[in-house]
Design an enzyme around this catalytic site. Structure first.
Site, short mmCIF file in Angstrom:
data_model
loop_
_atom_site.label_atom_id
_atom_site.label_comp_id
_atom_site.label_asym_id
_atom_site.label_seq_id
_atom_site.Cartn_x
_atom_site.Cartn_y
_atom_site.Cartn_z
N THR A 153 -1.46 5.67 1.90
CA THR A 153 -2.73 5.02 1.82
C THR A 153 -2.78 4.13 3.08
O THR A 153 -1.81 3.57 3.72
CB THR A 153 -2.75 3.89 0.77
N LEU B 239 0.75 -1.12 0.08
CA LEU B 239 -0.08 -0.12 -0.17
C LEU B 239 0.97 1.15 0.11
O LEU B 239 1.92 1.33 0.54
CB LEU B 239 -1.02 0.24 1.26
N ASP B 240 0.50 2.39 -0.55
CA ASP B 240 1.41 3.64 -0.71
C ASP B 240 1.57 4.17 0.75
O ASP B 240 0.99 3.84 1.46
CB ASP B 240 0.62 4.59 -1.47
N TYR B 241 2.59 4.79 0.54
CA TYR B 241 2.89 5.41 2.07
C TYR B 241 1.73 6.19 2.68
O TYR B 241 1.57 6.12 3.65
CB TYR B 241 4.17 6.45 1.88
#
Ligand code: URA
Length: 245
Positions: free
Chosen positions: A105, A101-103
């Site tokens: 998110t 998951l993105d930083y």
């Protein structure tokens, strides 16, 4: 098949770097023979010894974490930022996230020390459904959301059809909450899909992974998956894979 140094690291013997050193020093044997090649791939049933001691396979563990925003989906970060495994400091096993998951998110992410399980779930052929909830700038029209349902062109290809729901709108602030269910895992996919229809993502959360939800957890908390859930995930991956064939 996995790289030898990775298998040694996952067995909890040493860090990946230390494992590489052990291999180069000739301290590692595979099926009775010294192996000094770092790239060597080994299978499940190979007999590996480090300093003459057979490698014990760590018992597998499976966790579900409610990742907060501002955390990297990785087992380490060279810039010293907080990583998902920091939540498991009491655990005496080396686990790593399944996918990312993105930083920025938040939401549901699975972690394990079972490489085969992780590879199965991450394989593009088996990708299980993931549900994201996004707060976007502006209020998307039905027509625009339909573009996402059909599949939209991104720089690395057209996305597979998504399920899209407009959950709510805030006319005063000119923002909307959109739910997106997708099977793929392209880099920053949800953000790029919504960008492509002209609606920048302000906040993003993964709420569901297959049948798993964040129920009972708050941000930064985790729980172990039950053996039944692990079994169900394996079954789900293979039926989703069949669906895509
Ligand atoms: N899509 C994104 O854009 N970001 C994530 O973290 C996951 C899916």
């Amino acid at each position: 098949m996995e790289r030898l140094q990775k298998v040694i690291a996952y067995a909890g013997v040493a860090s990946r770097r230390k494992a590489e050193q052990l291999i180069l020093e000739g301290k590692v044997k595979v099926n009775g023979k010294v192996v000094k090649e770092l790239g060597t791939k080994v299978g499940m049933n190979e007999k590996i010894e480090v300093n003459g001691v057979p490698l014990e396979k760590e018992s597998p563990v499976y966790f579900l974490l409610y990742k907060p925003r501002g955390v990297i989906s990785s087992a380490s970060d060279d810039k010293g930022r907080k990583v998902v495994t920091d939540f498991f400091q009491e655990l005496d096993k080396r686990i790593y996230p399944i996918g990312r998951l993105d930083y920025d998110t938040s939401g549901l992410i699975l972690l394990t020390n079972d490489g085969e399980f992780a590879n199965t779930l991450m394989h593009p052929k088996y990708e299980v459904e993931k549900v994201y909830v996004a707060k976007v700038k502006g209020i998307p029209s039905k027509e625009k959301l339909r573009l996402l349902e059909r599949g939209i062109k991104l720089e690395d290809g057209v996305t597979a059809p998504a399920k899209v729901k407009l959950l709510s709108i805030d006319k005063r602030k000119q923002t909307a909450i959109v739910e997106l269910a997708i099977h793929e895992g392209k880099n920053r996919q949800v953000r790029r899909m919504l960008d492509a229809i002209g609606h920048e993502v302000l906040k993003l959360k993964r709420e569901r992974y297959g049948f798993l939800t964040l129920q009972g957890l708050t941000t930064g908390e985790f729980r172990e998956l039950s053996p039944h859930e692990v079994k169900q995930l394996r079954a789900l991956a293979s039926t989703e894979g069949n669906r895509l064939k």
